[in-house]
Every structure is written in C-alpha cells, then in structure tokens.
Design an enzyme around this catalytic site. Sequence first.
Site, short mmCIF file in Angstrom:
data_model
loop_
_atom_site.label_atom_id
_atom_site.label_comp_id
_atom_site.label_asym_id
_atom_site.label_seq_id
_atom_site.Cartn_x
_atom_site.Cartn_y
_atom_site.Cartn_z
N LEU A 155 7.06 -6.25 21.25
CA LEU A 155 7.15 -5.80 22.63
C LEU A 155 7.77 -4.41 22.60
O LEU A 155 8.63 -4.12 21.77
CB LEU A 155 8.06 -6.73 23.46
CG LEU A 155 7.55 -8.15 23.76
CD1 LEU A 155 8.63 -8.93 24.51
CD2 LEU A 155 6.25 -8.13 24.55
N ASP A 156 7.34 -3.55 23.53
CA ASP A 156 7.96 -2.23 23.63
C ASP A 156 9.45 -2.38 23.90
O ASP A 156 9.90 -3.37 24.49
CB ASP A 156 7.32 -1.42 24.76
CG ASP A 156 5.87 -1.06 24.47
OD1 ASP A 156 5.48 -1.06 23.30
OD2 ASP A 156 5.13 -0.80 25.44
N ARG A 157 10.21 -1.39 23.49
CA ARG A 157 11.66 -1.44 23.65
C ARG A 157 12.09 -1.74 25.09
O ARG A 157 13.02 -2.50 25.34
CB ARG A 157 12.26 -0.12 23.19
CG ARG A 157 13.78 -0.07 23.30
CD ARG A 157 14.32 1.21 22.69
NE ARG A 157 15.78 1.23 22.72
CZ ARG A 157 16.53 2.11 22.09
NH1 ARG A 157 15.96 3.06 21.37
NH2 ARG A 157 17.85 2.06 22.17
#
Length: 320
Positions: free
Chosen positions: A146-148
């Site tokens: 998942l993106d940060r």
Amino acid sequence: MNKETTPTQVQLISIDEDGAGQRIDNFLLAKLKGVPKSMIYRIVRKGEVRVNKKRIKPEYKLAAGDEVRVPPVRVAEKDYRTAPSANLNRVAQLEERILFEDKQIIVLNKPAGIAVHGGSGVDYGVIESLRTLRPTCKFLELVHRLDRDTSGVLLIAKKRMALRHLHDQLRNKQMQKVYQALVRGQWQEHDRVVKAPLLKITLKSGERIVRVNSEGKPSETRFRVLRRFDEASLVEASPVTGRTHQIRVHCQYQGHPIACDDKYSEQKFDDAMRAKGLQRLFLHAAQLTFTHPESETQMTVQAPLDADLTAVLDALEKKG
C-alpha cells in the site's frame, strides 16, 4: 558515525520446504542484512557461495534439501540504541491494528503515514515493525503493498509457502481488493468502469509519477458511489489490475481527484477538505478477499475507516 562491522562465520544452511523456490541472491540478501547487493553478487560469482558443494549462478532457485555454504562477510551491525527506539510508539500501535493472525498470515489495518517497508529515505516500515513485534517468526514478508499515505488492509505472509500461494492468487486475479476514496465533485453513476493504460514517468525534478498514456500497461478499476456531498463523493474502487497509483490516477483521469493527494489532486479542493479537518490522503483499503493458503477457505477481512476519516465525512454536508 560509521556503524561498526563484524565478520560472520562460515554458515551451512539446510533449505526446508518453506525456503524452497526462492533465488539464491534473494536468499542471501535476506540472510546477510546490511551487506550491499553488489557484494552478494560478487561472492556468488567468485564461487564463495556453494550449494551442495557446487558453484551456482545468482538466479539459481533453491530446492528443499539443498545445503548452502555462506562465506564470512562483514555485516553492518544494528544500532539498538536508536533502532527501533524512535519508532516504538508506531510499533506498539501496529499490534493494536492486527485484524487477523494465525501461523500462516497476518492481516493488518495499516495506518496512514507509515511505509510498508524501509528504504528510499525511510528507516523503519511496517515489515520491520512486525519483525520487532514477532521476533520468533523466521519469515515475515509482504504479500502486496500500500502507498505510504494509504491506510487499510495489508496482508503479510509468515511462511514462504503461504507467500507463494497468495502471490499466485494475485497473478491469477483471484484476490479482490476494495478501497474507499473521497473524490472531488459528483461522480457520475454511469462511470462504473475506468479502463485507461498507465505509464510510469520520471519528471525533470526526479519525482516519479504515473500518467494515463497509450504506451502504458492496460489498467482497469471499477467504481461505485457510496455517498454524495455538496463538494465531493465517497466512492468504492475495486482495481482489476494492480498498477502503481492506479486508483489515484484513474480518479484524476475522470476529473475527480482524491482529496489531499499530493501528486494528483488540486489545491482548491484540497484546501476545502482541509477546512473540514482532512490532514491526509483520503484513500483506504477497506476490504480484502482471498483464499487462505492452508485451509483453502475463502476469507474476507474488513478494515473500518479511521476516526479522522469518519470525522471528515461527518463534517461534510450531505448532497440533498
């Protein structure tokens, strides 16, 4: 201050079923943490690494029963005075956000603002934190990412066979992901499927972004409106493909960028959402459906929206 290094001893490691199937270079990178990748390849090419007493190539795939000779190398020591002391609060927070755990997997409700792994200027991520929380686990690896700045369901494998099983599901599109996003304006009901090829590009500044481009990879996301507000829509997004920033770019492409997206949104809309209390990207992995790697039963795990996101929705005026 440079970290001290210490030579390891010669190791003879027997590969079990859990370790089978991985490339020798990846195996060594995991075993010899802190050793540069260039050194890993050098000791393999020089024949210092042996499998069953024979020289091998970096792409050699290990099999159950193999015996690997790992030569003495100098490994950067961890500085336990600083790591993970600065991250202890986040590590403790992750324990509270575990949605499901057994001998094969961990399902986590990842907080926004923490990377899934260290690197690229990030010292400590989710996977490093979980290894701190579960020091007896010999194997902990991300199934997906998942993106940060994205929160929500994140799947971690505790066994290599589980990782392979779950990766097969991803490749065969047998794993269903459902996200929730707050987007600008009124999403049209007829825009249920977005098919737009995505291409990664690097700007002159060095920033990496994704754009819709005919030369990009085929990408598809399915959308459904959940709630409407005067200035925005809460939508459900289900990616059919798994491209980098796919949902974020497909929303922008439709003219409905996600709120507070620092790469793809617009200032006026973001300012309006910040006035409602939003301080982060409004993108949340709400649900994941997959087949358990051991029991073969279908599992659906849901992660509720964080309180800061529900507070923003409460602050928005409903569309009449």
